[in-house]
Scaffold this motif. Structure first.
Motif, short mmCIF file in Angstrom:
data_model
loop_
_atom_site.label_atom_id
_atom_site.label_comp_id
_atom_site.label_asym_id
_atom_site.label_seq_id
_atom_site.Cartn_x
_atom_site.Cartn_y
_atom_site.Cartn_z
N VAL A 53 0.84 -1.34 0.01
CA VAL A 53 -0.05 0.06 0.25
C VAL A 53 0.98 1.37 -0.15
CG1 VAL A 53 -2.12 -1.08 1.12
CG2 VAL A 53 -0.38 -0.27 2.60
N THR A 54 2.27 1.11 0.42
CA THR A 54 3.11 2.25 0.35
C THR A 54 4.23 1.90 -0.18
OG1 THR A 54 4.24 1.66 2.48
CG2 THR A 54 2.20 3.35 2.48
N GLU A 76 6.29 6.70 2.86
CA GLU A 76 4.89 6.62 3.06
C GLU A 76 4.08 7.00 1.91
OE1 GLU A 76 3.30 5.60 5.97
OE2 GLU A 76 5.56 5.03 6.35
N THR A 77 4.59 7.14 0.64
CA THR A 77 3.82 7.45 -0.55
C THR A 77 2.96 6.35 -0.86
OG1 THR A 77 5.74 8.75 -1.42
CG2 THR A 77 4.21 7.98 -3.14
N ARG A 78 1.66 6.82 -1.00
CA ARG A 78 0.58 5.63 -1.26
C ARG A 78 0.93 5.14 -2.67
NH1 ARG A 78 -1.66 3.90 3.15
NH2 ARG A 78 -3.60 3.73 1.98
#
Length: 94
Positions: A27-28, A74-76
């Motif tokens: 997801v990240t 944390e980039t989605r």
């Protein structure tokens, strides 16, 4: 979880069993790198440091966006995203 593809540069493929691409679910960007690390620990050592931070000479792109210009690890990720690992190339005129 999102299905993503991680592109491995030629210079690092020997540490990924010769694979040019690895498909996984994450997801990240950070979870994608963690899962990549589980499969290829020697590759991971060349991408992230002992604290899990992306090494300064490595760039990680999600699509056309460098994660350093976004939310870092944390980039989605979206379903179908392509994550590209690009190590810096040293050299020049002597």
């Amino acid at each position: 979880m999102k299905n993503v593809t991680i592109r491995i540069p030629a210079a690092l493929r020997e540490f990924a069993g010769g694979m040019a691409e690895v498909e996984l679910q994450a997801v990240t960007a950070g979870t994608a790198l963690e899962k990549l690390s589980e499969r290829f620990p020697l590759l991971s050592q060349r991408i992230v440091d002992q604290d899990g931070a992306v090494r300064t000479y490595v760039n990680i792109f999600v699509g056309e966006t460098n994660i350093r210009d976004s939310s870092g690890l944390e980039t989605r990720l979206a379903d179908g995203d392509i994550v590209t690992i690009i190590p810096a190339v040293a050299g020049g005129l002597q």
